[in-house]
Design a protein around this motif. Structure first.
Motif, PDB file in Angstrom:
ATOM      1  N   GLN A 153     -11.731 -42.792 -33.738  1.00 11.29           N
ATOM      2  CA  GLN A 153     -10.531 -41.996 -34.027  1.00 11.29           C
ATOM      3  C   GLN A 153     -10.216 -41.990 -35.524  1.00 11.29           C
ATOM      4  O   GLN A 153     -10.065 -43.054 -36.135  1.00 11.29           O
ATOM      5  CB  GLN A 153      -9.331 -42.586 -33.265  1.00 11.29           C
ATOM      6  N   PRO A 154     -10.091 -40.804 -36.135  1.00  9.48           N
ATOM      7  CA  PRO A 154      -9.685 -40.741 -37.536  1.00  9.48           C
ATOM      8  C   PRO A 154      -8.181 -40.945 -37.678  1.00  9.48           C
ATOM      9  O   PRO A 154      -7.406 -40.583 -36.794  1.00  9.48           O
ATOM     10  CB  PRO A 154     -10.090 -39.323 -37.951  1.00  9.48           C
ATOM     11  N   LEU A 155      -7.772 -41.511 -38.818  1.00  7.81           N
ATOM     12  CA  LEU A 155      -6.361 -41.757 -39.087  1.00  7.81           C
ATOM     13  C   LEU A 155      -6.038 -41.377 -40.528  1.00  7.81           C
ATOM     14  O   LEU A 155      -6.928 -41.297 -41.380  1.00  7.81           O
ATOM     15  CB  LEU A 155      -6.014 -43.233 -38.876  1.00  7.81           C
ATOM     16  N   CYS A 156      -4.750 -41.165 -40.781  1.00  6.95           N
ATOM     17  CA  CYS A 156      -4.291 -40.895 -42.146  1.00  6.95           C
ATOM     18  C   CYS A 156      -2.910 -41.526 -42.323  1.00  6.95           C
ATOM     19  O   CYS A 156      -2.008 -41.300 -41.513  1.00  6.95           O
ATOM     20  CB  CYS A 156      -4.220 -39.393 -42.418  1.00  6.95           C
ATOM     21  N   MET A 164       2.226 -42.746 -40.413  1.00  8.93           N
ATOM     22  CA  MET A 164       0.987 -42.063 -40.075  1.00  8.93           C
ATOM     23  C   MET A 164       1.255 -40.565 -40.003  1.00  8.93           C
ATOM     24  O   MET A 164       2.323 -40.137 -39.553  1.00  8.93           O
ATOM     25  CB  MET A 164       0.446 -42.563 -38.730  1.00  8.93           C
ATOM     26  N   VAL A 165       0.286 -39.775 -40.444  1.00  5.77           N
ATOM     27  CA  VAL A 165       0.386 -38.323 -40.378  1.00  5.77           C
ATOM     28  C   VAL A 165      -0.879 -37.779 -39.724  1.00  5.77           C
ATOM     29  O   VAL A 165      -1.876 -38.482 -39.593  1.00  5.77           O
ATOM     30  CB  VAL A 165       0.585 -37.704 -41.779  1.00  5.77           C
ATOM     31  N   ASP A 166      -0.809 -36.519 -39.304  1.00  8.00           N
ATOM     32  CA  ASP A 166      -1.959 -35.918 -38.642  1.00  8.00           C
ATOM     33  C   ASP A 166      -3.172 -35.923 -39.573  1.00  8.00           C
ATOM     34  O   ASP A 166      -3.112 -35.338 -40.669  1.00  8.00           O
ATOM     35  CB  ASP A 166      -1.644 -34.483 -38.228  1.00  8.00           C
ATOM     36  N   PRO A 167      -4.279 -36.560 -39.173  1.00  9.69           N
ATOM     37  CA  PRO A 167      -5.420 -36.678 -40.086  1.00  9.69           C
ATOM     38  C   PRO A 167      -6.143 -35.363 -40.348  1.00  9.69           C
ATOM     39  O   PRO A 167      -6.620 -35.131 -41.463  1.00  9.69           O
ATOM     40  CB  PRO A 167      -6.339 -37.687 -39.378  1.00  9.69           C
ATOM     41  N   VAL A 168      -6.222 -34.489 -39.364  1.00  6.69           N
ATOM     42  CA  VAL A 168      -6.995 -33.254 -39.517  1.00  6.69           C
ATOM     43  C   VAL A 168      -6.304 -32.287 -40.465  1.00  6.69           C
ATOM     44  O   VAL A 168      -6.897 -31.793 -41.430  1.00  6.69           O
ATOM     45  CB  VAL A 168      -7.251 -32.589 -38.162  1.00  6.69           C
ATOM     46  N   SER A 169      -5.019 -32.000 -40.211  1.00  3.71           N
ATOM     47  CA  SER A 169      -4.306 -31.071 -41.095  1.00  3.71           C
ATOM     48  C   SER A 169      -4.168 -31.655 -42.493  1.00  3.71           C
ATOM     49  O   SER A 169      -4.239 -30.931 -43.493  1.00  3.71           O
ATOM     50  CB  SER A 169      -2.924 -30.743 -40.515  1.00  3.71           C
TER      51      SER A 169
END
Length: 280
Positions: A153-156, A164-169
């Protein structure tokens, strides 16, 4: 690999060891994840769901509810296993060497032992590792074991807001200053012997044996920081060899599971975040 036109060619180790460059590389991986091809010629992961709680005879009722939420997977042929400190130590002693046994013994907090054990189990057996405080949301987990690629799972994390914020956007936004891109070590879904897991286990073992036994740097020693570094090294090596990736980022993990935050144990030393900061 060249991260920008202004930077000279750098070795995989130089990129992986630099926090900023590692995050930049992870940002690109996340942004391109939907277009990345994932291949592997190893067997698919077994239908085994493994979890960890330090004392299996004393699982808090709210955590037990999370564990029980995964019962429906049994109808899809999954075997559910719960390990604790004792059974995890026995597993490592049976399947690994003295170095690994000593490394596990040097894990000073239950979260560290969970981190280290999951690497050992997925390396040896393969399957699906899920944290004990995750609740199943009904997604088709079997779709994630349909090939031999590692699933993570990717994270940002946004430094300005401390959240934490949405990693893809976020990864697709040009202005990503102040954001850290990395991968979680929950879930871990892989066949046995996957090279990223092998590298992460060796890295964690070496670091645990060489570091101060009282170190509380869980992220770097055994957690997401260690896994991210090893993934970046692996991905850069694959690119240098012009090979396709044998791992896949799963940005929609929340459709499969949700981490339950209002659990009683999070208010005391069993919460690794409190422990790391010295809140006893």
């Amino acid at each position: 690999m060249t991260l920008t036109h202004e930077q000279p060619e750098m070795t995989p180790s130089e990129v992986a060891d630099d926090h900023k460059l590692r995050s930049q590389f992870m940002q690109r991986l996340i942004a391109d994840a939907e277009h990345s091809l994932c291949t592997g010629d190893a067997p698919t992961p077994p239908r085994v769901l493994v979890q960890f709680w330090d004392d299996a005879d004393s699982v808090p009722s709210d955590v037990q509810a999370c564990l029980d939420s995964w019962t429906p997977l049994e109808s899809s042929g999954f075997k559910r296993l719960l390990f604790d400190d004792l059974s995890a130590a026995q597993f490592i002693k049976k399947n690994f060497g003295v170095r690994h046994v000593r490394a596990f013994e040097r894990c000073s907090h239950p979260a560290m032992r969970a981190d280290y054990f999951r690497l050992c189990f997925i390396m040896k057996v393969g399957g699906v590792y899920i944290d004990a405080d995750d609740s199943y949301q009904g997604g088709r987990i079997e779709e994630l074991i349909s090939d031999s690629c590692l699933k993570i799972q990717p994270l940002c994390y946004d430094l300005a807001t401390g959240s934490m914020v949405d990693p893809v956007s976020s990864a697709k936004t040009k202005d990503s200053e102040g954001r850290i891109f990395y991968v979680n070590n929950n879930p871990l879904i892989a066949p046995p012997g996957h090279p990223v897991i092998e590298r992460a286990l060796e890295s964690a073992t070496s670091q645990l044996l060489s570091s101060d036994k009282n170190s509380r740097d869980i992220q770097s020693l055994t957690g997401p920081g260690n896994l991210t570094m090893c993934l970046v090294l692996h991905a850069l090596g694959a690119r240098q060899a012009n090979s396709k990736f044998d791992f896949k980022l799963i940005p929609d993990w929340n459709s499969f599971a949700t981490t339950e935050w209002p659990l009683a144990y999070r208010s005391d030393h069993r919460n690794w975040r409190h422990w790391v900061r010295g809140y006893e």
